[in-house]
Structure formats: C-alpha cells, structure tokens
Write a protein that holds these residues in place. Structure first.
Motif, short mmCIF file in Angstrom:
data_model
loop_
_atom_site.label_atom_id
_atom_site.label_comp_id
_atom_site.label_asym_id
_atom_site.label_seq_id
_atom_site.Cartn_x
_atom_site.Cartn_y
_atom_site.Cartn_z
N LEU A 24 0.79 -1.21 0.13
CA LEU A 24 -0.01 -0.01 0.01
C LEU A 24 0.86 1.27 0.04
CD1 LEU A 24 -2.81 1.45 0.34
CD2 LEU A 24 -2.64 1.10 2.63
N ASN A 25 1.82 1.28 0.91
CA ASN A 25 2.78 2.39 0.99
C ASN A 25 3.56 2.58 -0.35
OD1 ASN A 25 2.01 3.02 3.43
ND2 ASN A 25 3.68 1.69 4.47
N TYR A 26 4.00 1.53 -0.83
CA TYR A 26 4.72 1.53 -2.17
C TYR A 26 3.90 2.22 -3.38
CZ TYR A 26 7.76 0.50 -6.18
OH TYR A 26 8.52 0.41 -7.20
N SER A 27 2.70 1.62 -3.53
CA SER A 27 1.88 2.21 -4.46
C SER A 27 1.38 3.69 -4.27
CB SER A 27 0.39 1.40 -4.41
OG SER A 27 -0.31 1.66 -3.30
N GLN A 28 1.71 4.28 -3.01
CA GLN A 28 1.36 5.63 -3.03
C GLN A 28 2.65 6.42 -3.48
OE1 GLN A 28 -0.50 4.92 1.20
NE2 GLN A 28 -0.76 7.04 0.86
N GLN A 29 3.70 5.84 -2.83
CA GLN A 29 5.04 6.75 -3.08
C GLN A 29 5.64 6.51 -4.32
OE1 GLN A 29 7.31 4.73 0.17
NE2 GLN A 29 5.67 5.87 1.72
N SER A 30 5.29 5.47 -5.13
CA SER A 30 5.90 5.45 -6.49
C SER A 30 5.47 6.43 -7.65
CB SER A 30 5.62 4.05 -6.81
OG SER A 30 5.72 4.01 -8.53
N GLN A 31 6.48 6.63 -8.24
CA GLN A 31 6.06 7.71 -9.35
C GLN A 31 4.92 7.01 -10.34
OE1 GLN A 31 7.22 11.08 -9.47
NE2 GLN A 31 7.71 10.36 -7.48
N SER A 32 4.84 5.64 -10.57
CA SER A 32 4.02 5.08 -11.42
C SER A 32 2.64 5.49 -11.10
CB SER A 32 4.35 3.54 -11.42
OG SER A 32 3.64 2.85 -12.45
N ASP A 33 1.68 5.11 -12.30
CA ASP A 33 0.32 5.45 -11.98
C ASP A 33 -0.47 4.28 -12.37
OD1 ASP A 33 0.50 5.43 -14.60
OD2 ASP A 33 -0.52 7.39 -15.15
#
Ligand code: 13P
Ligand code: SF4
Length: 320
Positions: free
Chosen positions: A231-240
């Motif tokens: 969950l945290n990674y999906s928020q922090q990553s530049q990817s959409d």
C-alpha cells in the motif's frame, strides 16, 4: 378475550442503518474494530484500525478497549486473545480460518521440530496458537527479514509454516532456513503466464507482490512486501499503474489513497475469483453487527497454550 403475546425480539434482525448501529455498539461496549486489508470494503470503512498482521497485533497489544472485534481470520483474533486474556475478543464468523495455518498440524510439527533439535523455531503469525506455543519467535511478512537478521549466524533456524515466505526470507538474508512446506491457497493461485501477458499489455505498470506468492511469480516483481508495504509503495511510487499480486481487498485502500492511479488485480490461473480469500470473505458487515450485538462468537485459548504462545509473540513485538 385472548391475551396478545408481545412479539419476541429477533436476535438476528439487521437494522437498516448498519453503520450507525455498529458505531452505537462500539460506544456502548467500549469496543474497537480491528480489520485486515483483505476484508470487504464496508468493513474496512467502519474499522477503527485497518492494517497488516503486524500492525493489527501491535494495536491488539496496546488497545484500552474492553472488547476487540476482529474483522480478520481466526489466527489473528486468537493472537489478540493471547495478548488480552481478560478482554472479550469477537470474530464475526468462526469459520474464518486460514489454509496456511491449517497446513501445519501441531503433532506433525512436533515431530519435525524433534528431527531438528538444535534449531530455533521462527513461525509466521499465520499459524494456530498450538504452533505458536511450539515456537521461539513469531514474525509477520513485514518483519520476517528483520527478525531473521537478528539471529546469530551460527544458530540454525526452522521457518514455518509458509515455504514461499521462508524461501523469500532465506534469499534476502542469505540464511539457510529449514522450511515447513505450507502455503496459502490464495497466493499460490496467481498465474505466471497471465501476469506476463498483463505486463506486456500494460507496459508502464509496476508489478507488486506479496512474499506468500510462488517464486515463479515473485521473480517478475518490481516490489515485494507485506500488505502495508504494498500500500505504501503504491502511494510513493511515481508510477500510476500497478498489477497487484495479493488478495484484491487491499485495492480498496490503494484506490482510496491514490484515486488517480490504476490498480489491476493479478489474475488467478483458471479465470476464477480464487485470488479472493474465501476465509476472510466469510466476514460480512451484518455478521460483524450481530457479533457485537449478541457478544458471540467469542475467541478463547486454553491458558496453558496461551502462556506458551504469548512468549514468542512478545519477542516479535520487542524485535520489530
Ligand atoms: P500481511 O497482513 O502480513 O501482509 O499478511 C497477509 C496475509 O496473508 C494475512 O493472512
Ligand atoms: Fe490464510 Fe492466505 Fe487467506 Fe491470508 S490470504 S488468511 S494466508 S488463506
């Protein structure tokens, strides 16, 4: 003249405003609702705390509430009871078990342990109270690497019950772990072939996966972590755009936290809904309400097992 009998209240009656009724019961009972990310969206939305297995045990260890309503599976509610013997711990559906916990029967595990007498036992929290009582330290998917790294190099280790998490931890730490061969029916269902197809179709998407997945799936992952870490990674990553290989309940939170991003649940082998955990999904908002109203089903753990299971859980909380 016949006397008219007063109709008896139906203990299973469901009010139309379930959210309102549950919030009222929370106050009346001094109850806290702890929920895992794999619960249905409504349960996630009414929870006082939502988290992964480590976060949920930390909350269970620190809550002042008198009643813990555990919207998760049996081993999670059992862990809460082990930490809180004097509190009432409710699980909306007692059948909400776990294939991984079931894959490690205590008698067979005792024999396995006896065959490796100089080993310490690190068990993933997804196991029964009896297995915890046979363990030295408990871990979750978010602290397993950290915990194994704190064990002296010359100390041999049994890791149970999840072979996939065990293999992943072994790779990350460079330690030779003796693995119990258990697995989760949800995380072993993902299809490598269909994930590769999806990656080709969505070439800008990142593929993120839970370490309970098979190595054939994990080898394609851009990021591997516990539900909270994903969950945290999906928020922090530049990817959409993300292809998500874990129980799709978590996508409710991912989407809430990043409404403009696109989340694609990783597909199962047979086009079935087998990527949904059949145990987690036994809990419903209605059952959660009834559990609070009728104060049942309650979780109980025999005191001798509880005391032995408590030690390795406390060690985990200290080492996390
Ligand atoms: P985490 O909550 O530690 O990510 O584990 C996922 C799981 O399978 C819970 O049953
Ligand atoms: Fe158990 Fe797998 Fe369901 Fe988690 S997802 S509760 S490990 S069966």
């Amino acid at each position: 003249m016949f006397a008219t009998a007063t109709p008896k209240a139906n203990p299973n009656e469901i009010p139309s405003d379930l959210f309102g009724a549950i919030n009222k019961l929370k106050k009346e009972l001094n109850a806290v609702v702890l929920a895992h990310y794999y619960q249905e969206a409504d349960i996630q939305d009414i929870a006082d705390y939502l988290g992964d297995s480590l976060g949920l045990s930390q909350q269970a260890a620190s809550t002042n509430a008198e009643v813990i309503v555990f919207a998760g599976v049996h081993f999670m509610a059992e862990t809460a009871k082990i930490l809180n013997p004097d509190k009432l711990v409710l699980l909306p559906d007692l059948e909400a078990g776990c294939s991984l916990a079931d894959s490690c029967p205590p008698e067979e595990f005792k024999a396995f342990k006896a065959a490796h007498p100089d080993h310490i036992v690190i068990s993933y929290i997804n196991c029964s109270a009896e297995i915890k009582a046979l363990s030295d330290i408990i871990c979750t998917s978010s602290n397993a690497v950290k915990i194994v790294n704190q064990i002296p190099e010359d100390q041999p280790i049994i890791f149970a019950p999840d072979r996939n998490l065990g293999r992943y931890v072994s790779e990350q730490t460079g330690r030779d772990l003796v693995l119990w061969q258990g697995s989760c029916i949800v995380h072993e269902t993902f299809s490598e072939k269909r994930i590769i197809e999806l990656k080709v179709e969505h070439s800008t998407a990142e593929f993120i996966a839970h370490p309970e997945c098979e190595p054939t799936v994990l080898r394609h992952a851009d990021f591997i972590g516990s539900t909270t870490a994903l969950l945290n990674y999906s928020q922090q990553s530049q990817s959409d755009k993300f292809i998500v290989a874990t129980e799709p309940g978590i996508i409710h939170q991912m989407q809430k936290a990043a409404p403009d991003k696109h989340f694609i649940p990783a597909p199962a082998m047979d086009n079935c809904a087998c990527n949904e955990c059949p145990y987690m999904r036994l809990n419903t908002l209605e059952k959660l309400y009834l559990a609070m109203k009728n104060k049942t089903p309650e979780i109980d753990v025999p005191e001798d097992i509880r005391l032995r299971a408590l030690k390795p859980i406390q060690r985990m909380l200290e080492m996390s």
